[in-house]
Design an enzyme around this catalytic site. Sequence first.
Site, PDB file in Angstrom:
ATOM      1  N   GLU A  46       0.814  -1.227   0.088  1.00 46.96           N
ATOM      2  CA  GLU A  46      -0.105  -0.125  -0.117  1.00 46.96           C
ATOM      3  C   GLU A  46       0.779   1.292  -0.029  1.00 46.96           C
ATOM      4  O   GLU A  46       1.743   1.421   0.739  1.00 46.96           O
ATOM      5  CB  GLU A  46      -0.917   0.054   1.224  1.00 46.96           C
ATOM      6  CG  GLU A  46      -2.257   0.512   0.824  1.00 46.96           C
ATOM      7  CD  GLU A  46      -3.137  -0.371  -0.066  1.00 46.96           C
ATOM      8  OE1 GLU A  46      -3.045  -0.052  -1.227  1.00 46.96           O
ATOM      9  OE2 GLU A  46      -3.749  -1.365   0.419  1.00 46.96           O
ATOM     10  N   ASP A 189      -4.522   0.848  -9.534  1.00 45.84           N
ATOM     11  CA  ASP A 189      -5.942   0.343  -9.487  1.00 45.84           C
ATOM     12  C   ASP A 189      -6.329   0.242 -11.119  1.00 45.84           C
ATOM     13  O   ASP A 189      -7.036  -0.897 -11.691  1.00 45.84           O
ATOM     14  CB  ASP A 189      -6.657   1.463  -9.179  1.00 45.84           C
ATOM     15  CG  ASP A 189      -6.457   1.946  -7.807  1.00 45.84           C
ATOM     16  OD1 ASP A 189      -5.749   1.175  -6.990  1.00 45.84           O
ATOM     17  OD2 ASP A 189      -6.898   2.957  -7.102  1.00 45.84           O
TER      18      ASP A 189
HETATM   19  C1  GAF Z   1      -5.122   4.732  -4.264  1.00 40.83           C
HETATM   20  C2  GAF Z   1      -4.497   4.971  -5.464  1.00 40.83           C
HETATM   21  F1  GAF Z   1      -5.173   5.296  -6.518  1.00 40.83           F
HETATM   22  C3  GAF Z   1      -3.577   3.921  -5.887  1.00 40.83           C
HETATM   23  O1  GAF Z   1      -2.924   4.180  -6.994  1.00 40.83           O
HETATM   24  C4  GAF Z   1      -2.571   3.675  -4.658  1.00 40.83           C
HETATM   25  O2  GAF Z   1      -1.448   4.652  -4.448  1.00 40.83           O
HETATM   26  C5  GAF Z   1      -3.482   3.329  -3.296  1.00 40.83           C
HETATM   27  O3  GAF Z   1      -4.319   4.442  -3.140  1.00 40.83           O
HETATM   28  C6  GAF Z   1      -2.425   3.153  -2.282  1.00 40.83           C
HETATM   29  O4  GAF Z   1      -1.891   2.227  -2.172  1.00 40.83           O
HETATM   30  O5  GAF Z   1      -6.193   3.770  -4.415  1.00 40.83           O
END
Ligand code: GAF
Length: 395
Positions: A46, A189
């Site tokens: 994360e 994502d």
């Molecule tokens: C959000 C962001 F869109 C992802 O790119 C990622 O950084 C996430 O937070 C954290 O891991 O979903």
Amino acid sequence: VSMASPFPTAAELLVEARRAYEQTYGEETPRLVAVCAPGRVNLIGEHTDYNQGFVLPMALPLVTVMVGSPTFDQDVAVTTLSEDADEPRKIHFHLPADGTPLSPGSPKWANYLKGVIQHYRAPPVPGFRAVICSSVPLGGGLSSSASLEVAAYTFLQQLKPDDEDKVSKAVACQQAEHTHAGVPCGIMDQFVSVLGREGQALLIDCRSMEATPVPLADPNLVVLITNSNVRHHLNGSEYPTRRRQCEQAASILGKDSLRDATMEDLEDARDKMDDVTFRRAHHVIEEIDRTVRAAEALKKGAYKEFGELMVESHNSLRDLYEVSCRELDELVAAAVEVEGVYGSRMTGGGFGGCTVTLLQAHVIDRTLLHIQERYSGTPTFYVTTPSEGARALSL
Ligand code: GAF
């Protein structure tokens, strides 16, 4: 009889969307096309994607469906069936003939669509009318926005094919999020919404953009998502602030990104940065390493080890990166009290949204009951399996 929320399949959403399409635009539907794109849950890794690190998400059976047809003019008309906020459910706009940017505006949901049109790799896009409907909970940290962007891109590909690879598609959708939703997100994502596979999580190297599938189809194992049903609207600046702190730490360490830094590098530079920046970098450096180890553990079927890494990840997000909240902490604490639960953590950006829990299939009912009993709010549960990425649906 489970307390987990049932959710409609892509085929069922398609029936609903198609019915709405015919009601709105008439039954005369030449060249009707339909697509869907999934939301995601991140198992571990994360706030590492924008640090060029590793992530380990899987695509969900929760999807956004888009059905529609080209109009052969410069008009776009879209209706959403999502019951969100007080925003209008319909939008109508003209495609600028001369490549003038489509600026974001209101309603907010349409900005994802405009952004995708703007960044589509085979411009100009034709006019169209369409209906969108989704089973991905909005603003719940399961990438409802990426699933909308990727569904819209996949829809445009049906009208006017591009010749691009799937990674470029994910990058175009990420750009849409940057320019039209104002969120400087990483690639995770959109990547997994495009490239997700049934029965597999993806270990994504966010620097090389290569993905290694990790099988996750053990019938004795359950991936449980628990929605805290809270969303703390801070001031929207938390995510960009974290990103900036990471960049600042990398630059103090003389690295391109935190991907290239070790804990030793960081310790050596302790005097050169403030405590907050240090803690942010601390989380990222360890989380990148944890994610690689977790993928190895999953491959070996070492679920206990995987679960421990999940909990370490959560604690680090809570204490070092400071993106958790009381509700998410409660949900994780409750889940790991149950015998047969391997691990649990917050998933996604944080400040509300969901947790992900890995557990033995036979303790699922007990786990749901226990979480419900211990949680101060009202949770929603989804029992999920790794699912296919974006695809066309046959009509
Ligand atoms: C959000 C962001 F869109 C992802 O790119 C990622 O950084 C996430 O937070 C954290 O891991 O979903």
